[in-house]
Design an enzyme around this catalytic site. Sequence first.
Site, mmCIF file in Angstrom:
data_model
loop_
_atom_site.group_PDB
_atom_site.id
_atom_site.type_symbol
_atom_site.label_atom_id
_atom_site.label_comp_id
_atom_site.label_asym_id
_atom_site.label_seq_id
_atom_site.Cartn_x
_atom_site.Cartn_y
_atom_site.Cartn_z
ATOM 1 N N ARG A 30 0.819 -1.212 0.000
ATOM 2 C CA ARG A 30 0.000 0.000 0.000
ATOM 3 C C ARG A 30 0.858 1.271 0.000
ATOM 4 O O ARG A 30 0.326 2.376 -0.075
ATOM 5 C CB ARG A 30 -0.922 0.027 1.243
ATOM 6 C CG ARG A 30 -1.910 -1.109 1.316
ATOM 7 C CD ARG A 30 -2.728 -1.045 2.603
ATOM 8 N NE ARG A 30 -3.877 -0.182 2.500
ATOM 9 C CZ ARG A 30 -5.125 -0.595 2.291
ATOM 10 N NH1 ARG A 30 -5.385 -1.883 2.154
ATOM 11 N NH2 ARG A 30 -6.118 0.255 2.226
ATOM 12 N N SER A 35 -18.969 -0.043 -3.106
ATOM 13 C CA SER A 35 -19.388 -0.334 -4.484
ATOM 14 C C SER A 35 -19.429 -1.845 -4.717
ATOM 15 O O SER A 35 -20.351 -2.353 -5.363
ATOM 16 C CB SER A 35 -18.488 0.372 -5.490
ATOM 17 O OG SER A 35 -17.142 0.210 -5.139
ATOM 18 N N ASN A 36 -18.473 -2.595 -4.163
ATOM 19 C CA ASN A 36 -18.518 -4.062 -4.308
ATOM 20 C C ASN A 36 -19.804 -4.627 -3.727
ATOM 21 O O ASN A 36 -20.505 -5.394 -4.380
ATOM 22 C CB ASN A 36 -17.337 -4.719 -3.566
ATOM 23 C CG ASN A 36 -16.092 -4.794 -4.418
ATOM 24 O OD1 ASN A 36 -16.044 -4.264 -5.519
ATOM 25 N ND2 ASN A 36 -15.064 -5.464 -3.919
ATOM 26 N N PHE A 37 -20.118 -4.246 -2.486
ATOM 27 C CA PHE A 37 -21.288 -4.846 -1.826
ATOM 28 C C PHE A 37 -22.582 -4.490 -2.562
ATOM 29 O O PHE A 37 -23.470 -5.328 -2.723
ATOM 30 C CB PHE A 37 -21.391 -4.386 -0.359
ATOM 31 C CG PHE A 37 -20.388 -5.032 0.573
ATOM 32 C CD1 PHE A 37 -19.489 -5.988 0.116
ATOM 33 C CD2 PHE A 37 -20.346 -4.671 1.927
ATOM 34 C CE1 PHE A 37 -18.554 -6.578 0.973
ATOM 35 C CE2 PHE A 37 -19.425 -5.251 2.800
ATOM 36 C CZ PHE A 37 -18.521 -6.197 2.316
ATOM 37 N N TYR A 87 0.758 4.303 -2.330
ATOM 38 C CA TYR A 87 -0.360 5.229 -2.111
ATOM 39 C C TYR A 87 -0.195 5.986 -0.796
ATOM 40 O O TYR A 87 -0.172 7.216 -0.796
ATOM 41 C CB TYR A 87 -1.665 4.447 -2.121
ATOM 42 C CG TYR A 87 -2.905 5.315 -2.007
ATOM 43 C CD1 TYR A 87 -3.355 6.043 -3.105
ATOM 44 C CD2 TYR A 87 -3.622 5.404 -0.822
ATOM 45 C CE1 TYR A 87 -4.492 6.834 -3.023
ATOM 46 C CE2 TYR A 87 -4.760 6.189 -0.736
ATOM 47 C CZ TYR A 87 -5.193 6.897 -1.832
ATOM 48 O OH TYR A 87 -6.321 7.691 -1.740
ATOM 49 N N ARG A 107 -13.702 -1.043 -4.324
ATOM 50 C CA ARG A 107 -13.825 -0.609 -2.936
ATOM 51 C C ARG A 107 -15.078 -1.228 -2.324
ATOM 52 O O ARG A 107 -15.984 -1.659 -3.033
ATOM 53 C CB ARG A 107 -13.830 0.918 -2.846
ATOM 54 C CG ARG A 107 -12.430 1.458 -2.978
ATOM 55 C CD ARG A 107 -12.352 2.953 -2.950
ATOM 56 N NE ARG A 107 -12.621 3.552 -4.237
ATOM 57 C CZ ARG A 107 -12.479 4.841 -4.505
ATOM 58 N NH1 ARG A 107 -12.067 5.658 -3.558
ATOM 59 N NH2 ARG A 107 -12.737 5.325 -5.708
ATOM 60 N N ASN A 117 -12.897 7.324 3.913
ATOM 61 C CA ASN A 117 -13.673 6.568 2.912
ATOM 62 C C ASN A 117 -14.963 7.264 2.495
ATOM 63 O O ASN A 117 -15.836 7.510 3.319
ATOM 64 C CB ASN A 117 -14.034 5.183 3.452
ATOM 65 C CG ASN A 117 -12.806 4.342 3.719
ATOM 66 O OD1 ASN A 117 -11.927 4.742 4.489
ATOM 67 N ND2 ASN A 117 -12.728 3.205 3.077
ATOM 68 N N GLN A 150 -12.680 -5.439 11.025
ATOM 69 C CA GLN A 150 -11.989 -4.172 10.733
ATOM 70 C C GLN A 150 -13.045 -3.104 10.465
ATOM 71 O O GLN A 150 -14.126 -3.422 9.947
ATOM 72 C CB GLN A 150 -11.002 -4.316 9.557
ATOM 73 C CG GLN A 150 -11.589 -4.516 8.170
ATOM 74 C CD GLN A 150 -11.864 -5.988 7.831
ATOM 75 O OE1 GLN A 150 -12.183 -6.769 8.704
ATOM 76 N NE2 GLN A 150 -11.765 -6.348 6.559
#
Length: 346
Positions: free
Chosen positions: A173, A220-222, A176, A217, A205, A240
């Site tokens: 990571r 949007s995935n869910f 970024y 992310r 977020n 998390q």
Amino acid sequence: MGTNSSNGEHQTTTKPPPMPSPLRNSKFFQSNMRILVTGGAGFIGSHLVDKLMENEKNEVIVADNYFTGSKDNLKKWIGHPRFELIRHDVTEPLLIEVDQIYHLACPASPIFYKYNPVKTIKTNVIGTLNMLGLAKRVGARILLTSTSEVYGDPLVHPQPETYWGNVNPIGVRSCYDEGKRVAETLMFDYHRQHGIEIRIARIFNTYGPRMNIDDGRVVSNFIAQALRGEPLTVQKPGTQTRSFCYVSDMVDGLIRLMEGENTGPINIGNPGEFTMIELAENVKELINPAVEIKMVENTPDDPRQRKPDITKAKELLGWEPKVKLRDGLPLMEEDFRLRLGVAKKK
Ligand SMILES: NC(=O)c1ccc[n+]([C@@H]2O[C@H](COP(=O)([O-])OP(=O)(O)OC[C@H]3O[C@@H](n4cnc5c(N)ncnc54)[C@H](O)[C@@H]3O)[C@@H](O)[C@H]2O)c1
Ligand SMILES: O=c1ccn([C@@H]2O[C@H](COP(=O)(O)OP(=O)(O)O[C@H]3OC[C@@H](O)[C@H](O)[C@H]3O)[C@@H](O)[C@H]2O)c(=O)[nH]1
């Protein structure tokens, strides 16, 4: 680890900012404000452009390489006399005349920023240097969209701006999070050395309409998974946490920061904190109670907790988020339904 109380106190300069264009002080003709939005074809950038374009005194120029953004997000402005779209990669210098720069250009979703990490760090470092060079040449004020990822896997919770973070400098990571940390450093060095007017937002977020369907992310995935009737993929351990801010609140915060008198860094985010299992349960309940929740492997260095301390944003910008997660998710659902062609059940 730990906090540093001096952070924020010794970071400003007495050096006067570079002179803005003489048009700004013109006696007879008040010209429009020319605003550059780098990354303006992306998710947050395009919403920011919509808001800036509402003001008839603004001319908006977007510079974007379309890596994760698209012209489609700006289609309502293409051809508008106060709007201009340039295909441009910020790792190359840009010679234009502007009064303000919102510097957003950078892939933000972990799967996209990890895809070409060398390009990501060049975008953060060389891209920010180029935009600071532009700000210096034309005397523009510049706002950087930094990130909550500068806190790494935080050991202080919630995270105030004074926290220096817990970041792995050599992890997957780092392109970024370390990239954004260097970008912040460059902003303050240009401010102290050259008097550039800077603003730094640490964005937590953010979600909302126009996120790429396959952005990767979590929100949007869910939503896409729920609409397609696929299992919601919760990455382990699922405990998390993240704090999700609706995009209209984010845009309001960014504009207040740009227009205000504080350099920042200022956290902009919604302090409502959720575990990924709770988020999946909310999406399931609101969008498709029939889908399963499936636990899947996680990726390295995933931060275990994240929640903004927004005391500074409240006090200095008079800003706080208005849209709760359960009100924002249905707004995003509507946009995803349209784009995926999935009708709402009657
Ligand atoms: N959305 C979030 O949750 C979040 C959180 C923290 C910080 N941010 C920051 O906000 C900014 C916008 O994020 P977003 O969610 O809209 O992401 P996004 O991926 O939708 O938008 C980024 C835009 O930058 C463009 N871009 C990428 N590299 C470029 C380059 N080298 N030259 C020119 N354009 C380039 C992309 O094509 C895209 O249009 C980013 O700087 C990101 O780091 C976002
Ligand atoms: O399908 C998924 C995707 C992600 N996740 C989890 O959801 C959490 C959030 O992941 P995301 O990929 O949405 O985003 P992250 O919080 O890791 O990073 C984001 O943070 C701030 C910004 O700078 C960037 O937009 C992005 O880097 C992580 O814990 C991840 O493991 C899932 O459980 N399932």
